[in-house]
Design an enzyme around this catalytic site. Sequence first.
Site, PDB file in Angstrom:
ATOM      1  CG  HIS A   1      18.200 -34.390 -19.231  1.00 34.75           C
ATOM      2  ND1 HIS A   1      18.863 -35.673 -19.454  1.00 34.75           N
ATOM      3  CD2 HIS A   1      19.419 -33.601 -19.525  1.00 34.75           C
ATOM      4  CE1 HIS A   1      19.812 -35.656 -19.695  1.00 34.75           C
ATOM      5  NE2 HIS A   1      20.575 -34.513 -19.936  1.00 34.75           N
TER       6      HIS A   1
ATOM      7  CB  CYS B   1      -1.041  -0.080   1.423  1.00 39.11           C
ATOM      8  SG  CYS B   1      -0.268  -0.805   2.476  1.00 39.11           S
TER       9      CYS B   1
ATOM     10  CD1 TRP C   1      -3.915  -6.245  -2.307  1.00 38.08           C
ATOM     11  CD2 TRP C   1      -2.119  -5.593  -4.051  1.00 38.08           C
ATOM     12  NE1 TRP C   1      -3.733  -7.357  -3.533  1.00 38.08           N
ATOM     13  CE2 TRP C   1      -2.889  -6.973  -4.174  1.00 38.08           C
ATOM     14  CE3 TRP C   1      -0.929  -5.145  -4.555  1.00 38.08           C
ATOM     15  CZ2 TRP C   1      -2.370  -7.648  -5.698  1.00 38.08           C
ATOM     16  CZ3 TRP C   1      -0.644  -5.856  -5.691  1.00 38.08           C
ATOM     17  CH2 TRP C   1      -1.411  -6.960  -6.283  1.00 38.08           C
TER      18      TRP C   1
ATOM     19  CD  GLU D   1       6.830 -10.137 -13.811  1.00 41.15           C
ATOM     20  OE1 GLU D   1       7.443  -9.864 -12.603  1.00 41.15           O
ATOM     21  OE2 GLU D   1       7.527  -9.630 -14.859  1.00 41.15           O
TER      22      GLU D   1
ATOM     23  CE  LYS E   1       8.849  -1.116 -10.803  1.00 40.73           C
ATOM     24  NZ  LYS E   1       9.100  -1.869 -11.736  1.00 40.73           N
TER      25      LYS E   1
ATOM     26  CE  LYS F   1       9.546  -8.592 -17.087  1.00 39.64           C
ATOM     27  NZ  LYS F   1      10.533  -8.461 -15.852  1.00 39.64           N
TER      28      LYS F   1
ATOM     29  CG  ASN G   1       2.008   1.759   4.115  1.00 39.94           C
ATOM     30  OD1 ASN G   1       0.450   1.633   3.955  1.00 39.94           O
ATOM     31  ND2 ASN G   1       2.371   2.715   3.385  1.00 39.94           N
ATOM     32  N   GLY G   2       2.347  -1.769   7.180  1.00 43.52           N
ATOM     33  CA  GLY G   2       3.280  -2.543   7.996  1.00 43.52           C
ATOM     34  C   GLY G   2       2.624  -3.546   8.736  1.00 43.52           C
TER      35      GLY G   2
ATOM     36  NE  ARG H   1       3.406   1.894  -2.992  1.00 40.73           N
ATOM     37  CZ  ARG H   1       4.526   1.966  -2.306  1.00 40.73           C
ATOM     38  NH1 ARG H   1       5.300   2.755  -2.848  1.00 40.73           N
ATOM     39  NH2 ARG H   1       4.928   1.160  -1.412  1.00 40.73           N
TER      40      ARG H   1
ATOM     41  CD  GLU I   1      13.764 -10.015 -16.336  1.00 39.38           C
ATOM     42  OE1 GLU I   1      13.462 -10.835 -15.548  1.00 39.38           O
ATOM     43  OE2 GLU I   1      12.966  -9.014 -16.536  1.00 39.38           O
TER      44      GLU I   1
END
Length: 634
Positions: A527, A26, A97, A511, A629, A508, A123-124, A51, A504
């Site tokens: 294999h 958040c 969130w 995601e 993020k 990508k 937040n936390g 975020r 990577e």
Amino acid sequence: MGICSASTFSAANSPHYLWIGENFMCGIVGYTGKQNAVPVLMQGLHRLEYRGYDSAGIALQQKKGLGIHKRAGKINVLESSLPKRIKGNTGIGHTRWATHGEPSDTNSHPHNNNDGTLAVIHNGIIENASQLRARLEAHGVSFKSETDSEVLVHLIASTEAASLIERVRIALTDVEGTYGLAVIDAAHPGVIVVARNGSPVVLGIGDKEMLFASDTSALVRHTQQVVYLSDGEIAELTPGAYRVITLDASPSQKKTTTIDWSAETYDKGDYSHFTHKEIHEQPESVLRALRGRLDNKFQTAHLGGLNLQPRELLGFRRIKVLGCGSAYIAGVLGARTIEQLARVPCDAEPASEFRYRNPVIESDTLYLAVSQSGETFDTLAAVQEIQRKGGRVLGIVNVVGSSIARACEGGIYVHAGPEIAVVSTKTFVSTFLAFVLLSLHLGRMKDLSVAEGKNVLAALNLIPQQIHSILDAEPEIERVAKKYAVFNNAYFVGRNLGLAVAMEGALKLKEISYIHAEAYPASELKHGPLALVTPETPTVFVLPDDELIDKNISSIEEIRTRKGPVLAITHPPREGTQQLFELVDDTVIVPKSHPILDPILMLIPLQLLAYHIGLARACDVDQPRNLAKSVTVE
Ligand code: G6P
């Protein structure tokens, strides 16, 4: 980068009620000054949207006391629920969130106390929330939500002191856990108190106005003068001033930092998505990573922030890289580069796994913590574990002044600029470049020859222009993307550095497009993966024209025998490689570089491929579902 977190309260320590996972990634924002705070807060919340969040709320100081408005859902749901002429010069706002339990209006922030005089955003994780809640309830406090954050407002309400900052300070001495929090009190007009422990809070100093936020993106429209709070600090903001104290009430002297980025940096400009904009920013972000660091006299790289004497650097016998997500994969690529150029044994490990295996920390190992945001919880925890055991950690970080950057004794800033899209693109490439620079620096202190140093520098200088030429070929990549958008599974394969690029590329694609994509070493195809190769499962092959090309062509033959479609990201054809172009279904040809830098040029088409496949599948490319993020929770 706000550390907002998922409560991991188990049934065992919360017997009476379900603790709702509190605030994943958040954001917090606040304003006190002469303007109406509402548009400032709403704009700030929009800035923090990237975020990821599922509910939002604001609290304002108004003539008749505090006004609290909060809604589950997107910020425009909150916006349309606000009264027409809502006004107040001091206010706080929050995006939340949740990770467990349904987001609801009640569980959204701000929370207020029973007489409605205080409002808190947080937040936390409050780790001792169960105990605090039981204690407060025994004194007649009634709770409205199932969140751990709500204990904060009641705890502050239960304290007595003349100033709000003192009440917050007293309350926090009872709190165990992490927080980036803000409080307003109807009895103290114009005052906001904020506090930080493990969850970023940045103050913004304006002209007779003060702001705060969980990251600078929400501040830049108003000011570029910022102050980063440290853990254990509490700040009192009034329109013309701020003061900071520590939890034991000692005053704290803070330094003002000027941030480089303007508000436009956080806009999409002419692009429809931040992802697309950030892919296209790479020629410039690469230049920023290199600026002032290339040394043509000694054919090496300058890295001013390492804070290590050359002799100390030479004394390390091993290097260990830690990071999460794309930062980890950049580390895999970087580790291979360090080994190849500097001949120092180096490997990468997910930071999220590291501390759970009681790692052996060696004094002759240099640890590198890699993080775009500098706030990833697991990476920060790995840094702390290493330091607790006496190890030395440098950071490779994008966000200047972030928690990981400050925790490490030195490091390399990658200077990619703010990255807003959830998926990492330009920061991956710049992070990898930081590894190349470190490898060159270290290599030239050891066995890397002047001639080879010169080759790497020459190749680095060409990279921005070569990236431009790949971006110019985007229509062709888009055409290929449309063809591959119909599949539901894909393999990404490569060897050596190409394997890290494949990892990577696969990340990508999954995601951005939600296609199941798996990366494999080409050498491992027989294999296991070959069992799933069919005309419905394409393989994206990262295929530099290097000493392994013949082995890679054999692997492609194995795939084609099973009628698996192959898309090759490769170099221009030459005598001896033509058969490759007849074998594969599609190719994307990229310019050749120094073999160490080929991964950059091979990755950019994969970023564009994922982006265009995501678009073709109507996915939310900038904010993929369930992802954030900056993952500031365990
Ligand atoms: C999240 C993001 C990834 C990122 C990872 C590590 O999972 O969605 O894109 O690579 O965190 O983030 P960091 O800020 O430490 O690089």
